[in-house]
Design an enzyme around this catalytic site. Structure first.
Site, PDB file in Angstrom:
ATOM      1  N   TYR A   1       4.333  10.280  -3.539  1.00  0.00           N
ATOM      2  CA  TYR A   1       3.232   9.328  -3.362  1.00  0.00           C
ATOM      3  C   TYR A   1       1.977   9.932  -3.970  1.00  0.00           C
ATOM      4  O   TYR A   1       1.649  11.070  -3.653  1.00  0.00           O
ATOM      5  CB  TYR A   1       2.954   9.062  -1.880  1.00  0.00           C
ATOM      6  CG  TYR A   1       4.176   8.868  -0.993  1.00  0.00           C
ATOM      7  CD1 TYR A   1       5.111   7.868  -1.263  1.00  0.00           C
ATOM      8  CD2 TYR A   1       4.373   9.680   0.127  1.00  0.00           C
ATOM      9  CE1 TYR A   1       6.213   7.695  -0.430  1.00  0.00           C
ATOM     10  CE2 TYR A   1       5.465   9.505   0.964  1.00  0.00           C
ATOM     11  CZ  TYR A   1       6.382   8.516   0.680  1.00  0.00           C
ATOM     12  OH  TYR A   1       7.465   8.344   1.503  1.00  0.00           O
ATOM     13  N   ARG A   2       1.271   9.169  -4.775  1.00  0.00           N
ATOM     14  CA  ARG A   2       0.057   9.713  -5.383  1.00  0.00           C
ATOM     15  C   ARG A   2      -0.979  10.022  -4.301  1.00  0.00           C
ATOM     16  O   ARG A   2      -1.027   9.349  -3.266  1.00  0.00           O
ATOM     17  CB  ARG A   2      -0.520   8.728  -6.388  1.00  0.00           C
ATOM     18  CG  ARG A   2      -1.129   7.515  -5.732  1.00  0.00           C
ATOM     19  CD  ARG A   2      -1.839   6.639  -6.747  1.00  0.00           C
ATOM     20  NE  ARG A   2      -2.607   5.608  -6.117  1.00  0.00           N
ATOM     21  CZ  ARG A   2      -2.353   4.298  -6.211  1.00  0.00           C
ATOM     22  NH1 ARG A   2      -1.327   3.868  -6.930  1.00  0.00           N
ATOM     23  NH2 ARG A   2      -3.123   3.426  -5.620  1.00  0.00           N
TER      24      ARG A   2
ATOM     25  N   TRP B   1       0.655   6.280   0.530  1.00  0.00           N
ATOM     26  CA  TRP B   1       2.054   5.889   0.784  1.00  0.00           C
ATOM     27  C   TRP B   1       2.034   4.420   1.104  1.00  0.00           C
ATOM     28  O   TRP B   1       1.306   3.947   1.955  1.00  0.00           O
ATOM     29  CB  TRP B   1       2.726   6.724   1.858  1.00  0.00           C
ATOM     30  CG  TRP B   1       1.940   7.041   3.088  1.00  0.00           C
ATOM     31  CD1 TRP B   1       1.100   6.208   3.770  1.00  0.00           C
ATOM     32  CD2 TRP B   1       1.951   8.291   3.779  1.00  0.00           C
ATOM     33  NE1 TRP B   1       0.585   6.859   4.847  1.00  0.00           N
ATOM     34  CE2 TRP B   1       1.088   8.131   4.882  1.00  0.00           C
ATOM     35  CE3 TRP B   1       2.610   9.503   3.596  1.00  0.00           C
ATOM     36  CZ2 TRP B   1       0.859   9.161   5.784  1.00  0.00           C
ATOM     37  CZ3 TRP B   1       2.383  10.514   4.495  1.00  0.00           C
ATOM     38  CH2 TRP B   1       1.519  10.337   5.569  1.00  0.00           C
TER      39      TRP B   1
ATOM     40  N   GLU C   1      15.623  14.571   1.820  1.00  0.00           N
ATOM     41  CA  GLU C   1      15.663  14.682   0.355  1.00  0.00           C
ATOM     42  C   GLU C   1      16.023  16.090  -0.107  1.00  0.00           C
ATOM     43  O   GLU C   1      16.586  16.262  -1.181  1.00  0.00           O
ATOM     44  CB  GLU C   1      14.320  14.265  -0.261  1.00  0.00           C
ATOM     45  CG  GLU C   1      14.134  12.768  -0.448  1.00  0.00           C
ATOM     46  CD  GLU C   1      13.722  12.021   0.799  1.00  0.00           C
ATOM     47  OE1 GLU C   1      13.619  12.667   1.881  1.00  0.00           O
ATOM     48  OE2 GLU C   1      13.525  10.798   0.724  1.00  0.00           O
TER      49      GLU C   1
ATOM     50  N   ASP D   1      -2.105   1.877 -12.664  1.00  0.00           N
ATOM     51  CA  ASP D   1      -0.780   2.044 -12.051  1.00  0.00           C
ATOM     52  C   ASP D   1       0.366   1.829 -13.032  1.00  0.00           C
ATOM     53  O   ASP D   1       0.149   1.474 -14.192  1.00  0.00           O
ATOM     54  CB  ASP D   1      -0.662   1.091 -10.854  1.00  0.00           C
ATOM     55  CG  ASP D   1      -0.068   1.788  -9.657  1.00  0.00           C
ATOM     56  OD1 ASP D   1       0.954   2.465  -9.812  1.00  0.00           O
ATOM     57  OD2 ASP D   1      -0.647   1.660  -8.563  1.00  0.00           O
TER      58      ASP D   1
ATOM     59  N   ASN E   1      11.134  13.859   5.629  1.00  0.00           N
ATOM     60  CA  ASN E   1      11.099  12.993   4.448  1.00  0.00           C
ATOM     61  C   ASN E   1      10.264  13.633   3.357  1.00  0.00           C
ATOM     62  O   ASN E   1       9.257  14.295   3.632  1.00  0.00           O
ATOM     63  CB  ASN E   1      10.498  11.621   4.775  1.00  0.00           C
ATOM     64  CG  ASN E   1      10.613  10.680   3.581  1.00  0.00           C
ATOM     65  OD1 ASN E   1      11.726  10.269   3.219  1.00  0.00           O
ATOM     66  ND2 ASN E   1       9.495  10.395   2.929  1.00  0.00           N
TER      67      ASN E   1
HETATM   68  C1  LIG Z   1       5.444   9.022 -10.721  1.00  0.00           C
HETATM   69  C2  LIG Z   1       5.678   8.242  -9.467  1.00  0.00           C
HETATM   70  C3  LIG Z   1       4.610   7.900  -8.655  1.00  0.00           C
HETATM   71  C4  LIG Z   1       4.785   7.176  -7.474  1.00  0.00           C
HETATM   72  N1  LIG Z   1       3.710   6.874  -6.694  1.00  0.00           N
HETATM   73  C5  LIG Z   1       3.894   6.261  -5.510  1.00  0.00           C
HETATM   74  C6  LIG Z   1       2.790   6.041  -4.637  1.00  0.00           C
HETATM   75  O1  LIG Z   1       1.650   6.376  -4.935  1.00  0.00           O
HETATM   76  N2  LIG Z   1       3.033   5.451  -3.444  1.00  0.00           N
HETATM   77  C7  LIG Z   1       4.291   5.055  -3.058  1.00  0.00           C
HETATM   78  O2  LIG Z   1       4.456   4.548  -1.947  1.00  0.00           O
HETATM   79  N3  LIG Z   1       5.365   5.227  -3.879  1.00  0.00           N
HETATM   80  C8  LIG Z   1       5.180   5.832  -5.090  1.00  0.00           C
HETATM   81  N4  LIG Z   1       6.246   6.044  -5.922  1.00  0.00           N
HETATM   82  C9  LIG Z   1       7.574   5.540  -5.539  1.00  0.00           C
HETATM   83  C10 LIG Z   1       8.220   6.405  -4.486  1.00  0.00           C
HETATM   84  O3  LIG Z   1       8.222   7.757  -4.872  1.00  0.00           O
HETATM   85  C11 LIG Z   1       9.648   5.967  -4.213  1.00  0.00           C
HETATM   86  O4  LIG Z   1       9.632   4.623  -3.745  1.00  0.00           O
HETATM   87  C12 LIG Z   1      10.384   6.837  -3.216  1.00  0.00           C
HETATM   88  O5  LIG Z   1      11.662   6.309  -2.996  1.00  0.00           O
HETATM   89  C13 LIG Z   1       9.641   6.911  -1.922  1.00  0.00           C
HETATM   90  O6  LIG Z   1      10.304   7.801  -1.057  1.00  0.00           O
HETATM   91  P1  LIG Z   1      10.710   7.326   0.418  1.00  0.00           P
HETATM   92  O7  LIG Z   1      11.856   6.350   0.215  1.00  0.00           O
HETATM   93  O8  LIG Z   1      11.144   8.581   1.076  1.00  0.00           O
HETATM   94  O9  LIG Z   1       9.529   6.702   1.049  1.00  0.00           O
HETATM   95  C14 LIG Z   1       6.083   6.765  -7.112  1.00  0.00           C
HETATM   96  C15 LIG Z   1       7.178   7.100  -7.926  1.00  0.00           C
HETATM   97  C16 LIG Z   1       6.983   7.826  -9.090  1.00  0.00           C
HETATM   98  C17 LIG Z   1       8.176   8.185  -9.943  1.00  0.00           C
END
Ligand SMILES: Cc1cc2nc3c(=O)[nH]c(=O)nc-3n(C[C@H](O)[C@H](O)[C@H](O)COP(=O)(O)O)c2cc1C
Length: 495
Positions: A181-182, A195, A241, A291, A177
């Protein structure tokens, strides 16, 4: 031409007049974010910025420039994905889907990996020394404070890596995966991983922690732009991905073995931070963080990552973003997802004509949906389907309108919706999971949702009155007035 690295993407943006280089010294702490915020709030998203002289928190000059707002406009987003427009990618997915597919949302999504493989773009692991490992820091050399990691807002808990590809593996199935995530920098070799509980990386971690196993994790910064975007795409857990990125750019993503753990990373990444999460270690306080809601997310407990290696190119560019009061760069990343995933939504909810998440709704707060209504109660059927579909289940407000309404124009969507609803009759509450970032819900990640049936009401739905027509000028009058408009000197909206 597909872009293979962040450097190529930046060069393409520069050639297209989409990039502004900033040569004046700018601090990584707050100053860079203030300038980026002003750019992002400019009409159409402003330009991408490349800060060439960044000052670290100790006052010294960063060895690495910082790029920001690379994805922050419709044009740059389409350039990143190598497409003429975003709906073109949706159309490619539709083509792939023109085959017999099994019933049910999950069954259909599980077909996605196979469909993407049809495209023949699985990532490939290359031998030899990859670009992302030209320089390797190990042991005492590791010091994250040498990277120009920015502090975005005054009350943030610290500096944050904001545009990463966080790479992990499902311990049971072995599927990879990548999530955006920040990650908060907590010290020279320590990070806090944010996450959220509904995300795939968090599920991997829960499984590893249950088994009592140490979890390897890699944080790649800057790579081919399709891979960077793919980390933010809400793909089902079974879909890699990097496979999706290969499909988007019509070319496989080159991967390399990490130097300190058993994971693969993008060979063309600018910087990769490798580390482990030990389930025996206590969680750490992460946040607060300004955020994408436009509010500070409260501090909370998240896993601590111990950094085992940092690898990078000889001359890496550090890529980042800021989130905050919308609109920001993340709107354009989310907008790409909205367009690309429309055919997948239509696959299971075929009456959906279009949908849109306006910037001020920060994705999960407001979704407009237009449907081709064929039977009574269909708007409610669509709401229930969406509240059961992946991350769409987090949507707080759904507004369903008829097919002729342009939901990509929120003014039009609200105009029709507000006219069409009898609030008591047409609003329905539901309960379910809500976004981690929702500060209004009664408890953390659990609360109510509302759906509005703003479609035209039918007699079969108990509507006994006559429904009025929308006002439109007749074509003949319009054509006659088109001919005289230019001579009248009225200005404003011409033909
Ligand atoms: C700039 C940006 C920052 C993000 N930060 C976070 C974060 O800190 N934690 C989180 O869980 N999702 C964050 N997201 C959303 C996830 O990237 C998004 O839900 C993604 O689908 C997660 O991947 P996954 O489905 O493989 O878990 C962020 C998205 C963007 C565009």
């Amino acid at each position: 031409m597909s872009l293979d690295s962040l450097g190529q993407f930046i060069a393409a943006l520069d050639a297209a007049g989409e990039l502004v280089r900033v040569r004046q010294p700018v601090r990584a702490k707050l100053e860079l974010a203030e300038l980026a915020d002003r750019a992002m709030k400019s009409p159409g998203g402003g330009p991408a910025l490349l800060f060439e002289h960044v000052l670290l928190d100790d006052g010294t000059r960063s060895a690495y420039p910082v790029a920001i707002n690379l994805f922050g406009s419709v044009r740059r987003m389409t350039m990143a994905l190598g497409a003429g427009d975003l709906d073109e990618i949706g159309a490619r997915i539709t083509d792939l889907l023109q085959m017999q597919v099994p019933e049910g949302f999950i069954a259909k999504l599980s077909l996605l990996p196979k469909l993407l493989e049809v495209g023949k773009f699985p990532p490939r692991v290359h031998g030899g020394k990859p670009a992302c490992q030209e320089i390797v820091w190990k042991g005492d050399e590791i010091d994250l404070r040498r990277l120009p990691v920015i502090t975005c807002w005054p009350k943030d808990g610290g500096p944050y890596i904001t545009l990463p590809m966080v790479i992990s593996k499902d311990p049971k199935r072995g599927t990879r995966n990548i999530g955006m995530y920040r990650v908060q920098v907590m010290g020279k070799d320590r990070l806090a991983m944010h996450w959220q509980r509904h995300k795939v990386g968090a599920a991997h971690w829960r499984e590893m922690a249950e088994r009592g196993e140490t979890m390897p994790v890699c944080i790649a910064i800057g790579a081919d732009p399709a891979s960077v975007y793919s980390g933010s795409a809400p793909l089902p857990p079974t879909v890699d991905e990097f496979l999706f990125a290969g499909f988007l750019r019509k070319k496989p993503v080159a991967l390399a073995k990490a130097v300190s753990c058993d994971l693969e990373v993008p060979a063309e990444a600018e910087i990769v931070i490798e580390g482990v999460i030990d389930p025996r270690e206590p969680l750490v306080t992460e946040g607060p963080f300004g955020d994408h809601t436009g509010f500070y997310s409260l501090a909370d407990l998240y896993p601590s990552v111990k950094v085992t290696a940092v690898t990078m190119r000889k001359d890496p560019v550090y890529a980042t973003t800021i989130v905050g009061r919308p609109p920001m760069e993340d709107y354009y990343l989310g907008n790409a997802t909205e367009r690309i995933f429309l055919p997948l939504l239509k696959l299971t909810v075929p009456e959906i004509v279009d949908y849109h998440m306006p910037a001020e709704g920060i994705f999960h707060n407001l979704v407009f949906v237009s449907i081709d209504k064929q039977y009574p109660g269909q708007a409610y059927k669509v709401m229930n389907a969406l509240w059961g579909a992946g991350l769409m289940s987090l949507a707080k407000m759904l507004v369903v309108v008829d097919k002729w309404v342009n939901v990509r124009d929120p003014q039009e969507a609200w105009w029709v919706a507000l006219n069409n609803i009898d609030p008591e009759r047409d609003a329905r509450f539901s309960m379910g999971p809500v976004d981690v970032l929702d500060h209004s819900s009664r408890t953390f990640t659990y609360g109510s949702k509302i759906g509005f049936d703003a479609t035209q009401k039918w007699a079969e739905e108990g509507f006994a009155r006559e429904w009025p027509e929308v006002i439109v000028m007749d074509e003949a009058t319009k054509r006659r007035m088109d001919a005289v408009w230019a001579q009248l000197g009225i200005g404003g909206k011409g033909p």
